[in-house]
Design a protein around this motif. Structure first.
Motif, PDB file in Angstrom:
ATOM      1  N   THR A 235     -23.694 -19.608  16.623  1.00 38.96           N
ATOM      2  CA  THR A 235     -22.599 -20.118  15.799  1.00 38.96           C
ATOM      3  C   THR A 235     -22.983 -21.445  15.160  1.00 38.96           C
ATOM      4  N   LEU A 236     -23.528 -22.341  15.954  1.00 40.14           N
ATOM      5  CA  LEU A 236     -23.951 -23.640  15.434  1.00 40.14           C
ATOM      6  C   LEU A 236     -25.078 -23.484  14.420  1.00 40.14           C
ATOM      7  N   PHE A 237     -26.079 -22.666  14.766  1.00 39.99           N
ATOM      8  CA  PHE A 237     -27.243 -22.517  13.890  1.00 39.99           C
ATOM      9  C   PHE A 237     -26.839 -22.002  12.511  1.00 39.99           C
ATOM     10  N   TRP A 238     -26.070 -20.906  12.488  1.00 44.41           N
ATOM     11  CA  TRP A 238     -25.729 -20.320  11.191  1.00 44.41           C
ATOM     12  C   TRP A 238     -24.694 -21.150  10.454  1.00 44.41           C
ATOM     13  N   GLY A 239     -23.838 -21.860  11.189  1.00 45.21           N
ATOM     14  CA  GLY A 239     -22.884 -22.732  10.520  1.00 45.21           C
ATOM     15  C   GLY A 239     -23.572 -23.810   9.714  1.00 45.21           C
ATOM     16  N   VAL A 240     -24.601 -24.394  10.299  1.00 44.92           N
ATOM     17  CA  VAL A 240     -25.348 -25.444   9.603  1.00 44.92           C
ATOM     18  C   VAL A 240     -26.298 -24.850   8.568  1.00 44.92           C
ATOM     19  N   SER A 241     -27.001 -23.773   8.932  1.00 51.21           N
ATOM     20  CA  SER A 241     -27.969 -23.172   8.011  1.00 51.21           C
ATOM     21  C   SER A 241     -27.295 -22.666   6.744  1.00 51.21           C
ATOM     22  N   GLY A 242     -26.097 -22.078   6.898  1.00 49.21           N
ATOM     23  CA  GLY A 242     -25.392 -21.577   5.726  1.00 49.21           C
ATOM     24  C   GLY A 242     -25.092 -22.669   4.725  1.00 49.21           C
ATOM     25  N   ASN A 243     -24.757 -23.849   5.205  1.00 47.78           N
ATOM     26  CA  ASN A 243     -24.437 -24.953   4.305  1.00 47.78           C
ATOM     27  C   ASN A 243     -25.676 -25.711   3.832  1.00 47.78           C
ATOM     28  N   LEU A 244     -26.731 -25.691   4.644  1.00 48.57           N
ATOM     29  CA  LEU A 244     -27.964 -26.363   4.216  1.00 48.57           C
ATOM     30  C   LEU A 244     -28.554 -25.716   2.973  1.00 48.57           C
ATOM     31  N   ARG A 245     -28.245 -24.417   2.763  1.00 43.32           N
ATOM     32  CA  ARG A 245     -28.760 -23.730   1.577  1.00 43.32           C
ATOM     33  C   ARG A 245     -28.320 -24.457   0.306  1.00 43.32           C
ATOM     34  N   TYR A 246     -27.061 -24.910   0.271  1.00 45.79           N
ATOM     35  CA  TYR A 246     -26.609 -25.672  -0.899  1.00 45.79           C
ATOM     36  C   TYR A 246     -27.017 -27.132  -0.808  1.00 45.79           C
ATOM     37  N   ILE A 247     -26.971 -27.690   0.407  1.00 39.28           N
ATOM     38  CA  ILE A 247     -27.287 -29.111   0.558  1.00 39.28           C
ATOM     39  C   ILE A 247     -28.724 -29.401   0.112  1.00 39.28           C
ATOM     40  N   ILE A 248     -29.644 -28.467   0.390  1.00 35.70           N
ATOM     41  CA  ILE A 248     -31.023 -28.680  -0.039  1.00 35.70           C
ATOM     42  C   ILE A 248     -31.116 -28.682  -1.555  1.00 35.70           C
ATOM     43  N   LEU A 249     -30.305 -27.857  -2.228  1.00 37.11           N
ATOM     44  CA  LEU A 249     -30.273 -27.900  -3.690  1.00 37.11           C
ATOM     45  C   LEU A 249     -29.805 -29.276  -4.170  1.00 37.11           C
ATOM     46  N   ALA A 250     -28.736 -29.782  -3.537  1.00 38.29           N
ATOM     47  CA  ALA A 250     -28.216 -31.095  -3.924  1.00 38.29           C
ATOM     48  C   ALA A 250     -29.204 -32.195  -3.574  1.00 38.29           C
ATOM     49  N   TRP A 251     -29.850 -32.098  -2.387  1.00 39.75           N
ATOM     50  CA  TRP A 251     -30.823 -33.109  -1.985  1.00 39.75           C
ATOM     51  C   TRP A 251     -32.044 -33.093  -2.915  1.00 39.75           C
ATOM     52  N   SER A 252     -32.491 -31.932  -3.325  1.00 41.05           N
ATOM     53  CA  SER A 252     -33.633 -31.831  -4.228  1.00 41.05           C
ATOM     54  C   SER A 252     -33.345 -32.513  -5.556  1.00 41.05           C
ATOM     55  N   ALA A 253     -32.117 -32.355  -6.035  1.00 43.23           N
ATOM     56  CA  ALA A 253     -31.739 -33.003  -7.292  1.00 43.23           C
ATOM     57  C   ALA A 253     -31.676 -34.515  -7.130  1.00 43.23           C
ATOM     58  N   ALA A 254     -31.139 -34.985  -5.972  1.00 44.22           N
ATOM     59  CA  ALA A 254     -30.974 -36.429  -5.762  1.00 44.22           C
ATOM     60  C   ALA A 254     -32.287 -37.128  -5.412  1.00 44.22           C
ATOM     61  N   ALA A 255     -33.085 -36.520  -4.527  1.00 46.14           N
ATOM     62  CA  ALA A 255     -34.308 -37.183  -4.048  1.00 46.14           C
ATOM     63  C   ALA A 255     -35.514 -36.937  -4.946  1.00 46.14           C
ATOM     64  N   LEU A 256     -35.574 -35.759  -5.568  1.00 52.20           N
ATOM     65  CA  LEU A 256     -36.760 -35.390  -6.337  1.00 52.20           C
ATOM     66  C   LEU A 256     -36.484 -35.163  -7.816  1.00 52.20           C
ATOM     67  N   GLY A 257     -35.203 -35.209  -8.217  1.00 56.37           N
ATOM     68  CA  GLY A 257     -34.857 -34.991  -9.612  1.00 56.37           C
ATOM     69  C   GLY A 257     -35.085 -33.562 -10.074  1.00 56.37           C
ATOM     70  N   TYR A 258     -34.930 -32.584  -9.173  1.00 56.55           N
ATOM     71  CA  TYR A 258     -35.227 -31.186  -9.491  1.00 56.55           C
ATOM     72  C   TYR A 258     -34.063 -30.508 -10.210  1.00 56.55           C
ATOM     73  N   THR A 259     -34.403 -29.544 -11.086  1.00 57.24           N
ATOM     74  CA  THR A 259     -33.412 -28.657 -11.686  1.00 57.24           C
ATOM     75  C   THR A 259     -33.075 -27.546 -10.689  1.00 57.24           C
ATOM     76  N   THR A 260     -32.119 -26.697 -11.050  1.00 57.65           N
ATOM     77  CA  THR A 260     -31.745 -25.593 -10.162  1.00 57.65           C
ATOM     78  C   THR A 260     -32.924 -24.666  -9.910  1.00 57.65           C
ATOM     79  N   THR A 261     -33.690 -24.367 -10.961  1.00 55.32           N
ATOM     80  CA  THR A 261     -34.847 -23.481 -10.813  1.00 55.32           C
ATOM     81  C   THR A 261     -35.889 -24.093  -9.880  1.00 55.32           C
ATOM     82  N   GLN A 262     -36.192 -25.387 -10.061  1.00 58.09           N
ATOM     83  CA  GLN A 262     -37.172 -26.051  -9.198  1.00 58.09           C
ATOM     84  C   GLN A 262     -36.655 -26.181  -7.769  1.00 58.09           C
ATOM     85  N   ALA A 263     -35.387 -26.543  -7.620  1.00 51.51           N
ATOM     86  CA  ALA A 263     -34.809 -26.715  -6.289  1.00 51.51           C
ATOM     87  C   ALA A 263     -34.756 -25.394  -5.530  1.00 51.51           C
ATOM     88  N   SER A 264     -34.561 -24.286  -6.237  1.00 57.23           N
ATOM     89  CA  SER A 264     -34.522 -22.986  -5.574  1.00 57.23           C
ATOM     90  C   SER A 264     -35.867 -22.662  -4.931  1.00 57.23           C
TER      91      SER A 264
END
Length: 427
Positions: A235-264
């Motif tokens: 429950t804990l693992f998938w609860g966090v992993s499910g949301n990290l999928r979007y958070i990594i997209l947001a983090w990639s844009a903030a930390a690395l300046g990535y577009t959606t294609t690059q962040a994916s």
């Protein structure tokens, strides 16, 4: 492995491939319509919504019909969700319908493993299913990123059908149109999944009777001395992993300046590590040793926090592979143990529905928290820190919980571990 197992794997691969590519397309669809940032973050909890709402019913439905038929109908529902997006329905509502299909699909997908295979092969089967699922996540995220990217989407939008006006005018819409055909491929494999010979459990005439039955099953699994530990961990693992999928997209844009294609592409790196960890666990771990992997969950939480100190893609890529590998090695044996206990306590479909309810409720809760925080101005860095502390702290508490069970309920725990060592209790 039995021959039907490979058909299940193929069906799961294409369905999961389309699910993950659709997530990227839906994010880009919201961005192209200039929707608020919180709506993109809300895609994750919206997908989880029907997992929670329909949990008392989907498990019983999976146990009442051949699993292949249930998986076919579920993919058909996902196609309906895609068509709703193309016809102009709000992406959040449409994506919730896709989540409805996924909610019905999951109890059949995992439940059929316990019908087809003995306990001694469950860890290996879960390793291959999870490894293949993660591979489909990698390819699906990459496919979604490329489909909405300028190069490929431009070529797709140049294609015209004589006389027919498809109404597909944007890269996300073109991507969604392609993904409908991938869902159809998955449905074709669903129809070829063999019957297992397990007796079907009919649904009561009054479906509301399933609600108290579901809560009884939920309570039974939470009171089982091994079931509760494996359920809490997954429950804990998938609860966090499910949301990290979007958070990594947001983090990639903030930390690395990535577009959606690059962040994916970077999101796919995490899945690559998870696949490696899942396959490694399937080769090395035994069902009765599943609880020994819990310290990896604490380490994973610490690594999540450490993401905030990374600003270079050459450091980020191997770091994310390592984090994914720890998660994959953690979840496969725990998932197999949970399936084993659930199948013995209440039947495959109902046990998976209980598992999905708890896991998706965690995704829904954490996703709602992140969406609200994003609306209030929380940065991706702040969200990552919070998630990391949640993983490490709660995982430590679960480990202490199991240690207490081994002392206070020693005989019961040893009896349950003995059951996990033998195939003759299957069914």
């Amino acid at each position: 492995m039995k021959r039907g197992f490979y058909t299940i794997m193929a069906a799961q691969f294409f369905s999961s491939l389309a699910d993950n590519a659709l997530f990227i397309a839906a994010v880009e669809l919201l961005k192209s319509s200039r929707a608020p940032a919180w709506q993109a973050a809300a895609l994750v909890p919206m997908f989880a919504l029907f997992y929670v709402v329909l949990a008392p019913f989907v498990g019983a439905f999976a146990d009442a019909r051949p699993k292949g038929q249930v998986m076919f109908l579920s993919n058909a529902i996902k196609v309906v969700g895609c068509l709703m997006m193309l016809l102009g329905m709000h992406p959040l509502a449409s994506y919730a319908i896709v989540g409805l299909g996924a909610a019905a699909y999951s109890p059949a997908k995992y439940g059929i493993l316990t019908e087809l295979l003995p306990p001694s092969q469950l860890v290996k089967a879960n390793g291959w299913i999870e490894g293949l699922t993660i591979a489909s996540i990698i390819l699906g995220i990459l496919l979604g990123g490329q489909l909405v990217g300028a190069a490929l989407s431009h070529r797709m939008l140049m294609l015209d059908f004589p006389v027919i006006d498809t109404g597909i005018d944007t890269p996300p819409e073109a991507a969604i149109f392609v993904l409908i055909f991938i869902y159809c491929i998955a449905a074709w494999f669903n129809l070829r999944i063999p019957l297992t010979g397990v007796e079907m459990r009919p649904i009561p005439r009054n479906p509301l009777e399933l609600v108290p039955d579901f809560w009884s099953c939920n309570s039974r699994l939470w009171h089982d001395k091994l079931g509760q530990i494996s359920l809490a961990t997954t429950t804990l693992f998938w609860g966090v992993s499910g949301n990290l999928r979007y958070i990594i997209l947001a983090w990639s844009a903030a930390a690395l300046g990535y577009t959606t294609t690059q962040a994916s592409s970077l999101s796919g790196v995490v899945a690559l590590g998870t696949a490696a960890g899942a396959i490694g666990a399937s080769m090395r771990m035994r069902l009765d040793r599943a609880t020994t992997v819990m310290p990896l969950g604490i380490a994973m939480g610490v690594l999540v926090i450490c993401m905030n100190f990374i600003g270079n893609v050459w450091v980020a890529a191997p770091f994310l592979v390592l984090m994914g590998a720890l998660g994959g090695y953690l979840v496969v044996p725990m998932n197999a143990l949970l399936q084993h206990r659930g199948h013995n306590l209440m039947g495959a479909g109902r046990s998976i529905a209980v598992q999905n309810f708890n896991e998706q409720a965690c995704i829904l809760g954490l996703g709602a928290f992140y969406s609200l925080s994003a609306g209030l101005g929380l940065t991706a860095f702040g969200a990552i820190t919070a998630f990391g502390f949640v993983v490490a702290g709660v995982m430590w508490l679960i480990q202490r919980w199991h240690a207490r069970n081994c002392v206070r309920h020693k005989d019961e725990v040893e009896h349950l571990l003995a059951l996990a060592r033998h195939d003759n209790v299957h069914g």
